[in-house]
Design a protein around this motif. Structure first.
Motif, PDB file in Angstrom:
ATOM      1  N   TRP A  69       0.812  -1.223   0.000  1.00 25.31           N
ATOM      2  CA  TRP A  69       0.000   0.000   0.000  1.00 25.31           C
ATOM      3  C   TRP A  69       0.846   1.274   0.000  1.00 25.31           C
ATOM      4  O   TRP A  69       0.339   2.366  -0.251  1.00 25.31           O
ATOM      5  N   GLN A  85       1.163   3.180  -3.386  1.00 26.40           N
ATOM      6  CA  GLN A  85      -0.177   3.658  -3.770  1.00 26.40           C
ATOM      7  C   GLN A  85      -0.584   4.868  -2.930  1.00 26.40           C
ATOM      8  O   GLN A  85      -1.190   5.820  -3.420  1.00 26.40           O
ATOM      9  N   GLN A  86      -0.212   4.825  -1.653  1.00 30.73           N
ATOM     10  CA  GLN A  86      -0.509   5.947  -0.763  1.00 30.73           C
ATOM     11  C   GLN A  86       0.164   7.228  -1.279  1.00 30.73           C
ATOM     12  O   GLN A  86      -0.439   8.302  -1.278  1.00 30.73           O
ATOM     13  N   ASN A 126      -1.597   8.552  -4.255  1.00 37.97           N
ATOM     14  CA  ASN A 126      -2.794   9.271  -3.800  1.00 37.97           C
ATOM     15  C   ASN A 126      -2.452  10.688  -3.333  1.00 37.97           C
ATOM     16  O   ASN A 126      -3.177  11.636  -3.630  1.00 37.97           O
ATOM     17  N   ARG A 159      -1.900  12.910  -6.098  1.00 33.52           N
ATOM     18  CA  ARG A 159      -3.181  13.254  -6.739  1.00 33.52           C
ATOM     19  C   ARG A 159      -3.845  14.424  -6.001  1.00 33.52           C
ATOM     20  O   ARG A 159      -4.322  15.377  -6.623  1.00 33.52           O
ATOM     21  N   TYR A 209      -1.793  11.127   2.218  1.00 37.87           N
ATOM     22  CA  TYR A 209      -2.423   9.846   2.564  1.00 37.87           C
ATOM     23  C   TYR A 209      -1.608   9.111   3.618  1.00 37.87           C
ATOM     24  O   TYR A 209      -2.084   8.156   4.219  1.00 37.87           O
TER      25      TYR A 209
HETATM   26  C1  NAG Z   1      -5.972   5.737  -2.518  1.00 39.98           C
HETATM   27  O1  NAG Z   1      -7.092   6.535  -2.792  1.00 39.98           O
HETATM   28  C2  NAG Z   1      -8.262   5.811  -3.098  1.00 39.98           C
HETATM   29  C3  NAG Z   1      -9.324   6.817  -3.485  1.00 39.98           C
HETATM   30  O2  NAG Z   1      -9.487   7.770  -2.476  1.00 39.98           O
HETATM   31  C4  NAG Z   1      -8.668   4.980  -1.887  1.00 39.98           C
HETATM   32  O3  NAG Z   1      -9.805   4.210  -2.183  1.00 39.98           O
HETATM   33  C5  NAG Z   1      -7.525   4.040  -1.516  1.00 39.98           C
HETATM   34  O4  NAG Z   1      -7.834   3.361  -0.326  1.00 39.98           O
HETATM   35  C6  NAG Z   1      -6.263   4.846  -1.308  1.00 39.98           C
HETATM   36  N1  NAG Z   1      -5.169   3.931  -1.062  1.00 39.98           N
HETATM   37  C7  NAG Z   1      -4.198   4.179  -0.186  1.00 39.98           C
HETATM   38  C8  NAG Z   1      -3.188   3.090   0.005  1.00 39.98           C
HETATM   39  O5  NAG Z   1      -4.108   5.210   0.422  1.00 39.98           O
END
Ligand code: NAG
Ligand code: NAG
Ligand code: NAG
Ligand code: NAG
Length: 387
Positions: free
Chosen positions: A61, A64-65, A68, A71, A331
């Protein structure tokens, strides 16, 4: 102008910093492009805080965080189109990264602002001081790799844990000599230890202070504002950024101000050593109150650190000085129930507003869902009943 020029040539290259600062306006001697208001007389600052890049680099994760967070950063920039960006500390989760590639996360952190060619600078947080990286290394890296856009400096403060203290002027127009507003940045130090299982030792003593240095920084504010008064015949309105909030934030937190109030009753504030309140944050606060002078010179003191706080308030307890929280832009880092939608805090500076007898500034929270909330005008009318 002549006086300013004289003051600038006074310091000799070999003079100790403390001496040269006593007669130089440190924010002018930088060779940076002058920042100016736009044709409509506006200068918009977007402040991101607690981006916390690199928090989970070895788990799936983690990357990906960070995607995010980038973004959030991009959405807010595209919605707000700022003239300046402030990264208000905890740029990375420094205790979780490896020393040999820690700065790669800084590249990710700056990227959306750099891609849009927006000038910026940083303050540094408790998660930016770790065994893998520290404030001075982040400052050096930013200066070395982003000098075209970055205004981050180290004027005073103990290296490497507390050195990010400096100011940046913004002018109404390029030909002006006296800035319309000054952005001040301070280093609230502190240190975050990784997991004991990583074999970490005790926190270095020189890093373990949870407040802006009480010796050199108040002196720096006094000196610099005295030279401003001498050269410019005024101390321009001030927008202040520091990662860990001042202790008065605790007193203002219960007041009914728009924004999240999720880290209460006690947002974690400056002044602590090993969990005990020392009172050693007071000299910095007093220097800010002196800078304000009771004239409303300090437009706002804005902090991150407490992810669940995103309000602005002022009261007698803060000597009328507005204290603001940034909210949470990353995030990474802990999340509170009402602050799940990430945000940045926006300040819209306007020349007309700054030239009022008591200057005012408009501020709001701008969210990743493209909503704007909590808009207020900080100044003598704001929360008048508490002042
Ligand atoms: C990334 O963002 C998406 C959309 O807000 C969310 O569903 C997902 O849990 C997030 N992932 C992490 C690892 O923060
Ligand atoms: C930093 O190095 C670690 C360990 O090799 C790796 O898992 C991580 O992806 C690297 N991070 C970046 C941003 O390159
Ligand atoms: C703070 O605590 C650390 C570790 O518990 C200790 O080494 C240090 O001496 C303490 N500092 C002070 C000033 O009490
Ligand atoms: C976006 O998030 C903010 C903050 O949580 C919330 O107040 C607002 O209602 C949301 N807007 C939309 C359109 O969902």
């Amino acid at each position: 102008m002549l006086l300013a020029a004289l003051l600038l040539v006074m310091p000799v290259a070999a003079a100790p910093l403390a001496h040269s600062l006593s007669c130089t306006l440190a924010g002018l001697a930088t060779g940076k492009n002058k920042l100016t208001f736009d044709a409509r007389g506006n200068f918009k600052v977007v402040s991101f805080s607690d981006m916390h890049f690199g928090e989970g680099e070895e788990v799936d994760w983690g990357p990906q965080q960070d995607v995010n967070t980038s973004r959030v950063h991009s959405i807010v920039l595209d919605n707000e189109k700022p003239n300046y960006v402030v990264f208000n500390g905890d740029l990375i989760t420094g205790e979780n990264v490896f020393a040999d590639n820690a700065t790669k996360y800084l590249d990710q952190m700056y990227a959306p602002t750099v891609a849009r060619n927006v000038p910026f600078s940083s303050t540094h947080g408790n998660h930016d001081n770790t065994l893998a990286i520290n404030h001075q290394e982040e400052i050096d890296y930013e200066q070395a790799h982003y000098s075209a856009l970055s205004h981050t400096r180290s004027d005073v403060g103990v290296k490497p844990w507390g050195s990010g203290n400096y100011w940046v002027p913004v002018y109404a127009k390029k030909t002006d000599v006296v800035p319309a507003v000054i952005m001040w940045f301070f280093d609230s130090r502190a240190f975050t230890m990784g997991k004991p299982s990583d074999g970490n030792g005790p926190i270095p003593d020189a890093a373990n202070f949870y407040w802006v240095d009480e010796n050199v920084v108040p002196q720096y504010i006094k000196q610099q504002s005295a030279v401003m008064e001498l050269v410019w015949k005024k101390v321009p309105p001030a927008l202040v950024f520091v990662h860990i909030p001042v202790q008065k934030a605790d007193i203002l937190a219960p007041l009914p101000s728009p924004g999240d109030h999720d880290d209460e009753p006690d947002p974690a504030t400056q002044g602590f050593l090993n969990g005990t309140y020392t009172g050693l944050d007071v000299p910095f606060w007093n220097a800010l109150v002196d800078l304000d002078g009771g004239h409303g010179t300090v437009l706002a003191v804005t902090s991150g650190h407490d992810h669940g706080e995103s309000w602005c308030a002022r009261a007698k307890a803060s000597s009328g000085v507005p204290i603001c929280f940034n909210g949470h832009s990353g995030y990474g880092g802990y999340v509170t129930p009402n602050s799940q939608v990430r945000n940045a805090r926006v300040f819209e500076l306007n020349l007309g507003d700054l030239r009022k007898k008591v200057p005012v500034v408009r501020t709001w929270n701008s969210y990743e869902n493209s909503t704007i909330t909590d808009e207020v005008v900080l100044g003598p009318e704001y929360m008048k009943e508490y002042n």
